[in-house]
Design a protein around this motif. Structure first.
Motif, PDB file in Angstrom:
ATOM      1  N   HIS A   1     -11.211   0.405   2.730  1.00  0.00           N
ATOM      2  CA  HIS A   1     -10.675  -0.074   1.459  1.00  0.00           C
ATOM      3  C   HIS A   1      -9.572   0.898   1.041  1.00  0.00           C
ATOM      4  O   HIS A   1      -9.718   2.110   1.178  1.00  0.00           O
ATOM      5  CB  HIS A   1     -11.774  -0.116   0.395  1.00  0.00           C
ATOM      6  N   VAL A   2      -8.459   0.369   0.554  1.00  0.00           N
ATOM      7  CA  VAL A   2      -7.321   1.203   0.168  1.00  0.00           C
ATOM      8  C   VAL A   2      -6.924   0.870  -1.266  1.00  0.00           C
ATOM      9  O   VAL A   2      -6.678  -0.291  -1.600  1.00  0.00           O
ATOM     10  CB  VAL A   2      -6.119   0.967   1.112  1.00  0.00           C
ATOM     11  N   ASN A   3      -6.875   1.903  -2.108  1.00  0.00           N
ATOM     12  CA  ASN A   3      -6.510   1.702  -3.515  1.00  0.00           C
ATOM     13  C   ASN A   3      -5.158   1.014  -3.671  1.00  0.00           C
ATOM     14  O   ASN A   3      -4.151   1.476  -3.137  1.00  0.00           O
ATOM     15  CB  ASN A   3      -6.430   3.054  -4.228  1.00  0.00           C
ATOM     16  N   ILE A   4      -5.161  -0.083  -4.404  1.00  0.00           N
ATOM     17  CA  ILE A   4      -3.926  -0.738  -4.855  1.00  0.00           C
ATOM     18  C   ILE A   4      -4.038  -0.789  -6.374  1.00  0.00           C
ATOM     19  O   ILE A   4      -4.879  -1.515  -6.913  1.00  0.00           O
ATOM     20  CB  ILE A   4      -3.786  -2.165  -4.275  1.00  0.00           C
ATOM     21  N   ASP A   5      -3.223  -0.003  -7.072  1.00  0.00           N
ATOM     22  CA  ASP A   5      -3.412   0.119  -8.517  1.00  0.00           C
ATOM     23  C   ASP A   5      -2.101   0.441  -9.222  1.00  0.00           C
ATOM     24  O   ASP A   5      -1.093   0.714  -8.571  1.00  0.00           O
ATOM     25  CB  ASP A   5      -4.468   1.192  -8.819  1.00  0.00           C
ATOM     26  N   PRO A   6      -2.109   0.409 -10.551  1.00  0.00           N
ATOM     27  CA  PRO A   6      -0.864   0.624 -11.307  1.00  0.00           C
ATOM     28  C   PRO A   6      -0.313   2.039 -11.187  1.00  0.00           C
ATOM     29  O   PRO A   6       0.859   2.268 -11.492  1.00  0.00           O
ATOM     30  CB  PRO A   6      -1.274   0.335 -12.756  1.00  0.00           C
ATOM     31  N   TYR A   7      -1.141   2.996 -10.752  1.00  0.00           N
ATOM     32  CA  TYR A   7      -0.713   4.389 -10.730  1.00  0.00           C
ATOM     33  C   TYR A   7       0.177   4.705  -9.528  1.00  0.00           C
ATOM     34  O   TYR A   7       1.140   5.459  -9.632  1.00  0.00           O
ATOM     35  CB  TYR A   7      -1.939   5.309 -10.719  1.00  0.00           C
ATOM     36  N   ILE A   8      -0.168   4.137  -8.358  1.00  0.00           N
ATOM     37  CA  ILE A   8       0.567   4.479  -7.136  1.00  0.00           C
ATOM     38  C   ILE A   8       1.060   3.251  -6.375  1.00  0.00           C
ATOM     39  O   ILE A   8       1.678   3.381  -5.312  1.00  0.00           O
ATOM     40  CB  ILE A   8      -0.298   5.336  -6.188  1.00  0.00           C
ATOM     41  N   GLY A   9       0.784   2.062  -6.879  1.00  0.00           N
ATOM     42  CA  GLY A   9       1.251   0.862  -6.197  1.00  0.00           C
ATOM     43  C   GLY A   9       0.718   0.770  -4.778  1.00  0.00           C
ATOM     44  O   GLY A   9      -0.492   0.776  -4.558  1.00  0.00           O
TER      45      GLY A   9
ATOM     46  N   ASP B   1      -2.803  -4.902 -16.126  1.00  0.00           N
ATOM     47  CA  ASP B   1      -1.418  -4.660 -15.708  1.00  0.00           C
ATOM     48  C   ASP B   1      -0.949  -5.773 -14.773  1.00  0.00           C
ATOM     49  O   ASP B   1      -1.159  -6.938 -15.045  1.00  0.00           O
ATOM     50  CB  ASP B   1      -1.310  -3.280 -15.059  1.00  0.00           C
ATOM     51  N   ASP B   2      -0.363  -5.395 -13.648  1.00  0.00           N
ATOM     52  CA  ASP B   2       0.157  -6.383 -12.712  1.00  0.00           C
ATOM     53  C   ASP B   2      -0.607  -6.318 -11.393  1.00  0.00           C
ATOM     54  O   ASP B   2      -0.044  -6.585 -10.327  1.00  0.00           O
ATOM     55  CB  ASP B   2       1.653  -6.128 -12.461  1.00  0.00           C
ATOM     56  N   VAL B   3      -1.900  -5.967 -11.463  1.00  0.00           N
ATOM     57  CA  VAL B   3      -2.680  -5.741 -10.250  1.00  0.00           C
ATOM     58  C   VAL B   3      -2.742  -6.961  -9.330  1.00  0.00           C
ATOM     59  O   VAL B   3      -2.592  -6.816  -8.110  1.00  0.00           O
ATOM     60  CB  VAL B   3      -4.093  -5.226 -10.604  1.00  0.00           C
ATOM     61  N   PRO B   4      -2.957  -8.185  -9.834  1.00  0.00           N
ATOM     62  CA  PRO B   4      -2.980  -9.315  -8.895  1.00  0.00           C
ATOM     63  C   PRO B   4      -1.721  -9.418  -8.047  1.00  0.00           C
ATOM     64  O   PRO B   4      -1.790  -9.689  -6.838  1.00  0.00           O
ATOM     65  CB  PRO B   4      -3.150 -10.531  -9.823  1.00  0.00           C
ATOM     66  N   ASN B   5      -0.547  -9.184  -8.654  1.00  0.00           N
ATOM     67  CA  ASN B   5       0.688  -9.251  -7.875  1.00  0.00           C
ATOM     68  C   ASN B   5       0.828  -8.057  -6.938  1.00  0.00           C
ATOM     69  O   ASN B   5       1.411  -8.175  -5.846  1.00  0.00           O
ATOM     70  CB  ASN B   5       1.899  -9.352  -8.800  1.00  0.00           C
ATOM     71  N   LEU B   6       0.303  -6.897  -7.325  1.00  0.00           N
ATOM     72  CA  LEU B   6       0.296  -5.750  -6.417  1.00  0.00           C
ATOM     73  C   LEU B   6      -0.565  -6.045  -5.192  1.00  0.00           C
ATOM     74  O   LEU B   6      -0.212  -5.675  -4.065  1.00  0.00           O
ATOM     75  CB  LEU B   6      -0.231  -4.507  -7.135  1.00  0.00           C
ATOM     76  N   LEU B   7      -1.687  -6.721  -5.402  1.00  0.00           N
ATOM     77  CA  LEU B   7      -2.539  -7.109  -4.280  1.00  0.00           C
ATOM     78  C   LEU B   7      -1.804  -8.076  -3.355  1.00  0.00           C
ATOM     79  O   LEU B   7      -1.914  -7.985  -2.116  1.00  0.00           O
ATOM     80  CB  LEU B   7      -3.832  -7.733  -4.786  1.00  0.00           C
ATOM     81  N   ARG B   8      -1.066  -8.988  -3.941  1.00  0.00           N
ATOM     82  CA  ARG B   8      -0.276  -9.922  -3.126  1.00  0.00           C
ATOM     83  C   ARG B   8       0.754  -9.159  -2.284  1.00  0.00           C
ATOM     84  O   ARG B   8       0.952  -9.443  -1.097  1.00  0.00           O
ATOM     85  CB  ARG B   8       0.416 -10.957  -4.014  1.00  0.00           C
ATOM     86  N   GLU B   9       1.400  -8.164  -2.901  1.00  0.00           N
ATOM     87  CA  GLU B   9       2.372  -7.364  -2.161  1.00  0.00           C
ATOM     88  C   GLU B   9       1.701  -6.603  -1.015  1.00  0.00           C
ATOM     89  O   GLU B   9       2.256  -6.481   0.081  1.00  0.00           O
ATOM     90  CB  GLU B   9       3.073  -6.381  -3.105  1.00  0.00           C
ATOM     91  N   ALA B  10       0.495  -6.099  -1.270  1.00  0.00           N
ATOM     92  CA  ALA B  10      -0.242  -5.379  -0.227  1.00  0.00           C
ATOM     93  C   ALA B  10      -0.558  -6.301   0.945  1.00  0.00           C
ATOM     94  O   ALA B  10      -0.444  -5.910   2.117  1.00  0.00           O
ATOM     95  CB  ALA B  10      -1.525  -4.794  -0.807  1.00  0.00           C
ATOM     96  N   LEU B  11      -0.950  -7.531   0.654  1.00  0.00           N
ATOM     97  CA  LEU B  11      -1.273  -8.489   1.711  1.00  0.00           C
ATOM     98  C   LEU B  11      -0.022  -8.924   2.473  1.00  0.00           C
ATOM     99  O   LEU B  11      -0.109  -9.360   3.620  1.00  0.00           O
ATOM    100  CB  LEU B  11      -1.992  -9.701   1.117  1.00  0.00           C
ATOM    101  N   ARG B  12       1.130  -8.808   1.849  1.00  0.00           N
ATOM    102  CA  ARG B  12       2.386  -9.105   2.558  1.00  0.00           C
ATOM    103  C   ARG B  12       2.841  -7.914   3.403  1.00  0.00           C
ATOM    104  O   ARG B  12       3.728  -8.059   4.245  1.00  0.00           O
ATOM    105  CB  ARG B  12       3.499  -9.446   1.554  1.00  0.00           C
ATOM    106  N   ASN B  13       2.261  -6.748   3.146  1.00  0.00           N
ATOM    107  CA  ASN B  13       2.769  -5.525   3.764  1.00  0.00           C
ATOM    108  C   ASN B  13       1.717  -4.745   4.551  1.00  0.00           C
ATOM    109  O   ASN B  13       1.741  -3.513   4.568  1.00  0.00           O
ATOM    110  CB  ASN B  13       3.387  -4.629   2.682  1.00  0.00           C
ATOM    111  N   GLY B  14       0.809  -5.460   5.202  1.00  0.00           N
ATOM    112  CA  GLY B  14      -0.081  -4.797   6.147  1.00  0.00           C
ATOM    113  C   GLY B  14      -1.562  -4.858   5.855  1.00  0.00           C
ATOM    114  O   GLY B  14      -2.372  -4.648   6.763  1.00  0.00           O
TER     115      GLY B  14
END
Length: 404
Positions: free
Chosen positions: A131-139, A172-185
């Motif tokens: 599991h890898v942190n995806i959050d508003p602090y470090i994106g 915050d914008d966590v759902p969209n950050l998760l989407r970005e993570a899924l697009r990037n590995g």
């Protein structure tokens, strides 16, 4: 050019002694492995057979390579100076303290994750679910570091990389950050306590399901919520699994609530989990002084259960070694697995269900055509390995040895 492993000890069956005890039988074999990392021949050992490109395993026992199925490569302090933890009043305060150091730690994530991967490989795992942190602090910074670290060890390990909203999904914008993570590995989607952290079970679950379907990925929930709060969360998600044809694409990590409810409730939930092919990922944390999922009951009802070490040496705990085999030993000890078969079958929790012999003592692994991924240990049989784990192990992944 194919390679040979000579003098490999494999389990071949059982024998019944006069005292009624069952013992494991073994024999020495020569194993031929092709350039694709597959087994092409299994031959009983012949001392006169001396092929080219061969390595003598000197009678070491071969076991299926282990699987570390709950981990946090991005959180560890490994490779950094010693640092103990601060006491907290609860989960939310722990998350707050973690948030204060995320930006600084993100800068050396690749270095720390690499140190953790080395530990895990050294103990015999060729599969890591992190599991890898995806959050508003470090994106996505931790994701970038973990992916770089995993790429360095791609000859030895495959990984599930979970985009994990450690500090809450509905903020915050966590759902969209998760989407970005899924697009990037990232290859899977995580979740965390829809009740205790997000405080809106239905909205949290629906958001998770929407993102999972959008990217066609599996989901692994961290579920610490106790009692009927956690039980309801699982039950509600399974309703959504039925509604959205999501069978076989969910795992629940921790799931402490399953240990808090009555046995009839445990059985009812085990039947639902089995029906929808939902697995439980447990870190068997007996030291917490709390109920853990009823692993034996779940197994008896056909639910897949896998073990993981969780994070170790990080802001959550100064303990842990990354030795997944020790988790099995602890589980077997606490639940009083003492017979040859009980000990042997416990190995299945860290091998994706694969054991050398089946419940009746018949050979089921390895077979011609199987992936040549092994852990080699100086032990007499897998039961001994579970009861008395050896520190020295050698991992082969798809025909390639990991050497530290």
């Amino acid at each position: 050019m194919n390679q040979w492993l000579l003098n490999v000890r494999l389990e071949t069956g059982e024998e019944l002694h006069e005292d009624g005890s069952i013992r494991t039988k073994t024999n020495l074999f020569n194993i031929e492995i092709d350039d694709n990392g597959r087994i092409v021949q299994l031959k009983e050992n012949d001392a006169s057979f001396q092929p080219e490109n061969a390595q003598d395993m000197q009678g070491q026992l071969a076991l299926p390579a282990f699987k570390e199925m709950h981990n946090h490569l991005d959180k560890t302090y490994l490779s950094l100076p010693w640092k103990a933890c601060r006491t907290v009043s609860g989960l939310e305060e722990r998350l707050h303290l973690e948030s204060l150091e995320l930006s600084a730690l993100a800068e050396n994530c690749e270095q720390r994750a690499s140190a953790m991967i080395e530990k895990i490989l050294g103990f015999g795992s060729n599969h890591i679910r992190t599991h890898v942190n995806i959050d508003p602090y470090i994106g996505l910074k931790n994701l970038e570091g973990v992916l770089k670290a995993l790429d360095k060890y791609k000859d030895y390990v495959i990984a599930d990389v979970i985009a994990f909203p450690q500090h809450g999904l509905l903020r915050d914008d966590v759902p969209n950050l998760l989407r970005e993570a899924l697009r990037n590995g990232a290859t899977m989607l995580g979740g965390l306590d829809p009740g205790g952290i997000d405080r809106n079970i239905e909205k949290s679950l629906h958001t998770t399901m929407g993102i999972a379907q959008e990217f066609n990925v599996d989901v692994d929930f961290h579920l610490h919520d106790n009692g009927h709060l956690g039980y309801y969360t699982i039950d509600k998600w399974l309703d959504m699994v039925e509604e959205n044809d999501f069978k076989g694409k969910t795992d629940f990590s921790h799931s402490f609530s399953l240990g808090d409810v009555t046995v009839p409730e445990q059985i009812a939930m085990a039947q639902r989990l089995k029906k929808h092919n939902v697995a439980i990922m447990s870190t068997v944390p007996f030291n917490l002084g709390r109920n853990i999922p009823p692993i034996d009951l779940l197994t008896a009802h056909g639910v897949n259960v896998h073990f993981g070490c969780d994070g170790f040496y990080d802001s959550w705990s100064p303990y842990g070694s990354g030795d997944i085999l020790q988790k099995v030993c602890t589980f077997a000890d606490v639940t009083r697995k003492i017979t040859e078969r009980e000990l042997r079958q416990s190995l299945a929790y860290i091998t994706n269900g694969t054991t050398p012999l089946d419940n009746e003592g018949k050979i089921q692994w390895p077979q011609v055509g199987d992936e040549a991924s092994f852990v080699f240990v100086a032990s007499s049989c897998s039961a001994e390995v579970v009861a008395r784990p050896t520190a020295k192990r050698l991992l082969m992944n798809k025909g390639v040895f990991f050497k530290q």
